[in-house]
Design an enzyme around this catalytic site. Structure first.
Site, PDB file in Angstrom:
ATOM      1  N   LYS A  77       0.809  -1.224   0.000  1.00  0.00           N
ATOM      2  CA  LYS A  77       0.000   0.000   0.000  1.00  0.00           C
ATOM      3  C   LYS A  77       0.845   1.279   0.000  1.00  0.00           C
ATOM      4  O   LYS A  77       0.547   2.223  -0.714  1.00  0.00           O
ATOM      5  CB  LYS A  77      -0.930  -0.037   1.213  1.00  0.00           C
ATOM      6  CG  LYS A  77      -1.928   1.086   1.269  1.00  0.00           C
ATOM      7  CD  LYS A  77      -2.869   0.893   2.446  1.00  0.00           C
ATOM      8  CE  LYS A  77      -3.855   2.042   2.533  1.00  0.00           C
ATOM      9  NZ  LYS A  77      -4.780   1.861   3.641  1.00  0.00           N
TER      10      LYS A  77
ATOM     11  N   ARG B 186      -6.328  -6.381  12.701  1.00  0.00           N
ATOM     12  CA  ARG B 186      -5.177  -5.469  12.602  1.00  0.00           C
ATOM     13  C   ARG B 186      -5.271  -4.403  13.689  1.00  0.00           C
ATOM     14  O   ARG B 186      -4.300  -4.107  14.377  1.00  0.00           O
ATOM     15  CB  ARG B 186      -5.160  -4.843  11.207  1.00  0.00           C
ATOM     16  CG  ARG B 186      -4.013  -3.913  10.942  1.00  0.00           C
ATOM     17  CD  ARG B 186      -4.017  -3.551   9.448  1.00  0.00           C
ATOM     18  NE  ARG B 186      -3.205  -2.391   9.162  1.00  0.00           N
ATOM     19  CZ  ARG B 186      -1.891  -2.394   9.018  1.00  0.00           C
ATOM     20  NH1 ARG B 186      -1.226  -3.523   9.163  1.00  0.00           N
ATOM     21  NH2 ARG B 186      -1.238  -1.292   8.738  1.00  0.00           N
TER      22      ARG B 186
ATOM     23  N   TYR C 208      -5.247   5.071  17.542  1.00  0.00           N
ATOM     24  CA  TYR C 208      -5.638   3.925  18.350  1.00  0.00           C
ATOM     25  C   TYR C 208      -5.560   4.189  19.845  1.00  0.00           C
ATOM     26  O   TYR C 208      -6.032   3.386  20.638  1.00  0.00           O
ATOM     27  CB  TYR C 208      -4.729   2.729  18.035  1.00  0.00           C
ATOM     28  CG  TYR C 208      -4.867   2.208  16.638  1.00  0.00           C
ATOM     29  CD1 TYR C 208      -5.797   1.216  16.350  1.00  0.00           C
ATOM     30  CD2 TYR C 208      -4.080   2.700  15.604  1.00  0.00           C
ATOM     31  CE1 TYR C 208      -5.924   0.721  15.061  1.00  0.00           C
ATOM     32  CE2 TYR C 208      -4.207   2.216  14.310  1.00  0.00           C
ATOM     33  CZ  TYR C 208      -5.127   1.228  14.051  1.00  0.00           C
ATOM     34  OH  TYR C 208      -5.254   0.741  12.791  1.00  0.00           O
TER      35      TYR C 208
ATOM     36  N   HIS D 286       2.538   1.638   9.000  1.00  0.00           N
ATOM     37  CA  HIS D 286       1.859   2.927   8.883  1.00  0.00           C
ATOM     38  C   HIS D 286       2.820   3.943   8.279  1.00  0.00           C
ATOM     39  O   HIS D 286       3.980   4.020   8.676  1.00  0.00           O
ATOM     40  CB  HIS D 286       1.400   3.432  10.263  1.00  0.00           C
ATOM     41  CG  HIS D 286       0.219   2.706  10.796  1.00  0.00           C
ATOM     42  ND1 HIS D 286      -0.111   2.703  12.126  1.00  0.00           N
ATOM     43  CD2 HIS D 286      -0.741   1.954  10.182  1.00  0.00           C
ATOM     44  CE1 HIS D 286      -1.205   1.985  12.314  1.00  0.00           C
ATOM     45  NE2 HIS D 286      -1.599   1.515  11.147  1.00  0.00           N
TER      46      HIS D 286
ATOM     47  N   HIS E  41     -10.527  -6.728   9.308  1.00  0.00           N
ATOM     48  CA  HIS E  41      -9.575  -5.626   9.485  1.00  0.00           C
ATOM     49  C   HIS E  41      -9.439  -5.261  10.965  1.00  0.00           C
ATOM     50  O   HIS E  41      -8.405  -4.736  11.383  1.00  0.00           O
ATOM     51  CB  HIS E  41      -9.981  -4.396   8.655  1.00  0.00           C
ATOM     52  CG  HIS E  41      -8.912  -3.361   8.606  1.00  0.00           C
ATOM     53  ND1 HIS E  41      -7.758  -3.512   7.860  1.00  0.00           N
ATOM     54  CD2 HIS E  41      -8.798  -2.159   9.228  1.00  0.00           C
ATOM     55  CE1 HIS E  41      -6.989  -2.451   8.020  1.00  0.00           C
ATOM     56  NE2 HIS E  41      -7.593  -1.613   8.838  1.00  0.00           N
TER      57      HIS E  41
END
Length: 181
Positions: free
Chosen positions: A57, A119, A151, A142, A116
């Protein structure tokens, strides 16, 4: 547990915090069991009915993750189950929809979460274990630690712990101040 491919896939997603496309692109050569390392350098997508392996990604998504001992053992067991597996062939030849179906099945039985969310749960666990945002961002790929900071709200007890430690510090300073001449 009744479907080994699902079990091992969910183990990898949770304990490594990798993305679903990263999981589905894994090959045996991505594992270095001797050094407990997992290389993430590609992603799987299904585009116009074709299996396509792409770059990850983001740039930061190219990374090496250190795996816990038990996961290395589990994945070695899984790889031994695969028939005539070549080192550059995908080890999870299932689809994203298959794993979503398996997750839905598990949710109905257990009340768990979306794929997801594994994760997210991995990141949350690392936060709870006290790892820095920088270290976590590096592990999960990230691009910015700002993403990891999203988070922090998942463990409000950390805020209470911080406030308590600050209170203790202040009390300690007051005690020291009162003892000074």
């Amino acid at each position: 547990m009744d479907k080994p491919v699902s079990f091992y896939a969910f183990e990898m997603l949770y304990w490594c915090g990798i993305r679903l496309g990263e999981l589905l692109a894994l090959t045996p050569e991505d594992f270095d069991f001797q050094n407990r390392k997992l290389r993430i350098n590609k992603s799987y997508q299904r585009i116009k009915g074709q299996d396509v392996i792409t770059k990850p990604k983001t740039k930061k998504s190219n990374r090496t993750i250190e795996m816990p001992d038990f996961l290395c053992e589990e994945m070695q067991d899984y790889l031994r189950m695969l028939y005539d597996q070549k080192s550059d062939e995908r080890i999870f030849t299932i689809s994203k929809s298959y794993l979503h179906h398996e997750m839905d099945r598990g949710v109905k039985e257990t009340g768990l979460i979306r794929i997801h969310d594994l994760r997210h749960s991995h990141v949350s666990l690392l936060i709870e274990l006290g790892f820095s945002a920088v270290a976590i961002a590096d592990r999960v790929g990230h691009e910015s630690i700002e993403i990891t900071y999203r988070y922090a709200h998942l463990f409000p007890s950390k805020q209470a712990e911080m406030a308590n430690k600050l209170s203790e510090l202040k009390k300690g300073d007051n005690a020291n101040v009162s003892e000074k001449p």
